[in-house]
Every structure is written in structure tokens, then in C-alpha cells.
Design an enzyme around this catalytic site. Structure first.
Site, PDB file in Angstrom:
ATOM      1  N   ARG A  65      91.793  18.267   0.526  1.00 23.32           N
ATOM      2  CA  ARG A  65      91.085  19.520   0.183  1.00 23.32           C
ATOM      3  C   ARG A  65      91.528  19.985  -1.192  1.00 23.32           C
ATOM      4  O   ARG A  65      92.499  19.480  -1.753  1.00 23.32           O
ATOM      5  CB  ARG A  65      91.428  20.618   1.200  1.00 23.32           C
ATOM      6  CG  ARG A  65      91.068  20.281   2.603  1.00 23.32           C
ATOM      7  CD  ARG A  65      91.311  21.445   3.558  1.00 23.32           C
ATOM      8  NE  ARG A  65      92.703  21.589   3.957  1.00 23.32           N
ATOM      9  CZ  ARG A  65      93.463  22.652   3.686  1.00 23.32           C
ATOM     10  NH1 ARG A  65      92.973  23.667   2.999  1.00 23.32           N
ATOM     11  NH2 ARG A  65      94.716  22.716   4.107  1.00 23.32           N
ATOM     12  N   ALA A  78      95.422  15.491  -0.639  1.00 24.00           N
ATOM     13  CA  ALA A  78      94.149  15.143  -1.280  1.00 24.00           C
ATOM     14  C   ALA A  78      92.947  15.396  -0.375  1.00 24.00           C
ATOM     15  O   ALA A  78      91.821  15.105  -0.759  1.00 24.00           O
ATOM     16  CB  ALA A  78      94.174  13.679  -1.719  1.00 24.00           C
ATOM     17  N   TYR A  82     107.613  31.066  -0.903  1.00 21.91           N
ATOM     18  CA  TYR A  82     106.723  30.235  -1.726  1.00 21.91           C
ATOM     19  C   TYR A  82     107.208  30.221  -3.173  1.00 21.91           C
ATOM     20  O   TYR A  82     107.295  29.167  -3.803  1.00 21.91           O
ATOM     21  CB  TYR A  82     105.302  30.808  -1.639  1.00 21.91           C
ATOM     22  CG  TYR A  82     104.246  30.032  -2.408  1.00 21.91           C
ATOM     23  CD1 TYR A  82     103.723  28.851  -1.908  1.00 21.91           C
ATOM     24  CD2 TYR A  82     103.764  30.511  -3.626  1.00 21.91           C
ATOM     25  CE1 TYR A  82     102.751  28.154  -2.608  1.00 21.91           C
ATOM     26  CE2 TYR A  82     102.782  29.824  -4.335  1.00 21.91           C
ATOM     27  CZ  TYR A  82     102.275  28.645  -3.821  1.00 21.91           C
ATOM     28  OH  TYR A  82     101.316  27.960  -4.520  1.00 21.91           O
ATOM     29  N   LYS A 127     108.453  26.976  -5.273  1.00 24.22           N
ATOM     30  CA  LYS A 127     107.735  26.561  -6.478  1.00 24.22           C
ATOM     31  C   LYS A 127     108.614  26.646  -7.724  1.00 24.22           C
ATOM     32  O   LYS A 127     108.439  25.875  -8.679  1.00 24.22           O
ATOM     33  CB  LYS A 127     106.462  27.399  -6.645  1.00 24.22           C
ATOM     34  CG  LYS A 127     105.408  27.125  -5.566  1.00 24.22           C
ATOM     35  CD  LYS A 127     104.947  25.670  -5.605  1.00 24.22           C
ATOM     36  CE  LYS A 127     103.776  25.408  -4.672  1.00 24.22           C
ATOM     37  NZ  LYS A 127     103.356  23.990  -4.694  1.00 24.22           N
TER      38      LYS A 127
END
Ligand code: NDP
Length: 246
Positions: A14, A12, A154, A158
Site C-alpha cells: 500500500r 509495498a 513514532y 523515526k
């Protein structure tokens, strides 16, 4: 103890997590801000939200570390009594050829992006299950849906988040807890800060809505899934991506 509803948001300090914190504060929530390295920015955001009248707790924890997540969750529960909403926004991204991905880079990518969600959900769930109520929102990516060249680790992490979300939704439905996933397209945050102007323009061009998305648009999607309007959604992947993948 607070009478307001509470939200704990990871990552939280950025970007999407910070904008989500602003939106929940606007909606009258007590907000728990998790950060890892960006302490000054997290403190500045906490001040901003307090000025809006929101009770705020600030929690430093590396989400890839179970002990730190357990301590953060215990501290949040000690401060505010319950977790109504958990938003797992903490994440990292890196672009490199698959053949260059080192063992440690792979572990870090999976550790923050996938293990982090595992740790945070497991830590928050005893409170939600006991109260038979709760909303969890995870952050995947369109690359978790379709895969990205030079972002194999990544994309794998995800995609794992989507699998976790769907399976957990089935397990937790009878406990009155919803678990949903938001899979954004390209959003204007520091995560994309290293992209050249040329690449940004190319990505916008590839997007049917002809622009990149804003953190606010993702925050609004997260809000929807936790609000009354989203009460019959669970195990779903909502994709604010401007039509980039359909
Ligand atoms: P940013 O890079 O802007 O912010 C990342 C946030 O994650 C920061 O608050 C950072 O905290 C936090 N974070 C990173 N590592 C850790 C860690 N180990 N423990 C705790 N917090 C950590 O990213 P975005 O806001 O853009 O991304 C938010 C989420 O949305 C991520 O999961 C990302 O994968 C996903 N997403 C983003 C897209 C985009 O285009 N921006 C597209 C699709 C998905 P700190 O600085 O304090 O270390």
C-alpha cells in the site's frame, strides 16, 4: 538470474511502498514486494507490475521479526540473485497521549519502525558488501526530525531511523554502498486515513505549498537517491514535506 537491476521494497502492499514499486517497475527494475497483512492488495500490485513487463517476487514477512526478514531476503536472493536497492518503507503510526502508551504499544512501534530497518539492512548487507555496491533508502518522517505531540513513540522510532541511516552511511561508504533517508511531510495514504477533513485542511494550511503530498512525490525522492543523479549522496535526509518544516 535476472540481468535487470533489482529492488526489494518493504511495506509495498500500500501507500508509498506500492507507488515506489510502480516507479521502479517503470524504470525497468525487477521488483520484490514485501507485505505483512494486505495479501490481496500485494497480489493485485504484483499482477499490475507484471503486466508492465517487470519480473516480480512477492514476500510475506513481518519486518519486526528477524527470522521472517531473513527468510524473505534469502528467498529474494534465491529468485533474483542480488539486491541492488533496498527500500525500507514498512511502517505503522498511532496517535495517543504519551501517558497512555503501553509497554506493548511502545515495543510494537519501535519493533516495526526501527527494528524493522535494522533487520532488513542487516539481512541485505552481506550481498551488497560482497559486491561492493548497493543503495539503501530508509523512511523516516518529519516527526522524526522535530517530534510530534501525541506521537512520541513514532517520533522516537523515526528519529532512530535517521541516526541509524547516518551512522550506517559512514560505516558502509568504503564498501561502495550509500544509505540515505527520506523524511516526508503529510502524504495522502491510508496512514492518514483516520484524520478528519478538518484536520487534513488544517495540515494543508500549515504547509507552505498549501496541500498534502502524494505517494508519487515520495517515490520520486527515493528514486533520485538510488539513481545516477544521487550517486554522491550518502547519510542524507531528504524531506519532501511541502515546506512544513524547514
Ligand atoms: P501505509 O499505512 O499506507 O502503508 C504501510 C505499509 O507498511 C503497508 O504496506 C503495510 O503492509 C506495511 N507494514 C506495516 N506493518 C508491517 C510489518 N510489521 N511488516 C511488514 N510490513 C508492514 O503507510 P505509508 O505508505 O503512508 O507509509 C510508508 C512509510 O512512510 C512508513 O514508514 C511511514 O512511517 C512513512 N511516512 C509516511 C507519512 C505519511 O504521511 N503517509 C509521512 C512520513 C513518513 P500490510 O498492509 O501488508 O500489513
Amino acid at each position: 538470474m535476472s540481468e535487470r537491476k533489482t529492488v526489494l521494497i518493504t511495506g509495498a502492499s500500500r501507500g508509498i511502498g506500492a507507488e515506489t514499486a510502480r516507479l521502479f517497475a517503470e524504470k525497468g527494475y525487477t521488483v520484490g514486494l514485501n507485505y505483512c497483512r494486505s495479501q490481496e492488495r500485494a497480489e493485485a500490485l504484483a499482477e499490475e507490475l507484471r503486466a508492465m513487463g517487470a519480473p516480480v517476487g512477492l514476500y510475506r514477512a513481518d519486518v519486526s521479526d528477524r527470522g521472517q526478514v531473513d527468510r524473505m531476503t534469502a528467498d529474494f536472493l534465491g529468485d533474483f540473485g542480488r539486491i541492488d536497492v533496498l527500500v525500507c518503507s514498512a511502517g505503522i503510526a498511532r496517535q495517543e497521549l504519551f501517558t497512555d502508551v503501553t509497554e506493548s504499544a511502545w515495543r510494537e512501534m519501535l519493533g516495526v519502525n526501527l527494528d524493522g530497518v535494522f533487520h532488513c539492512c542487516q539481512a541485505a548487507l552481506p550481498d551488497m558488501i560482497r559486491r561492493k555496491s548497493g543503495r539503501i533508502v530508509t523512511l523516516s518522517s518529519m516527526w522524526g526530525q522535530v517530534g510530534a505531540s501525541c506521537e512520541v513513540a513514532y517520533s522516537a522510532a523515526k528519529a532512530g531511523v535517521i541516526g541509524l541511516t547516518k551512522a550506517l552511511a559512514k560505516e558502509l561508504g568504503p564498501s561502495g554502498i550509500t544509505v540515505n533517508c527520506v523524511a516526508p511531510g503529510v502524504i495522502e495514504t491510508e496512514m492518514n486515513g483516520q484524520l478528519s477533513q478538518e484536520t487534513r485542511e488544517a495540515l494543508a494550511e500549515e504547509t507552505p505549498l498549501e496541500r498534502l503530498g502524494t505517494p508519487r512525490e515520495v517515490a520520486e525522492t527515493i528514486w533520485f537517491l538510488t539513481s545516477g543523479a544521487g550517486s554522491f549522496f550518502t547519510g542524507q535526509v531528504l524531506a519532501p514535506n511541502g515546506g512544513f518544516i524547514i
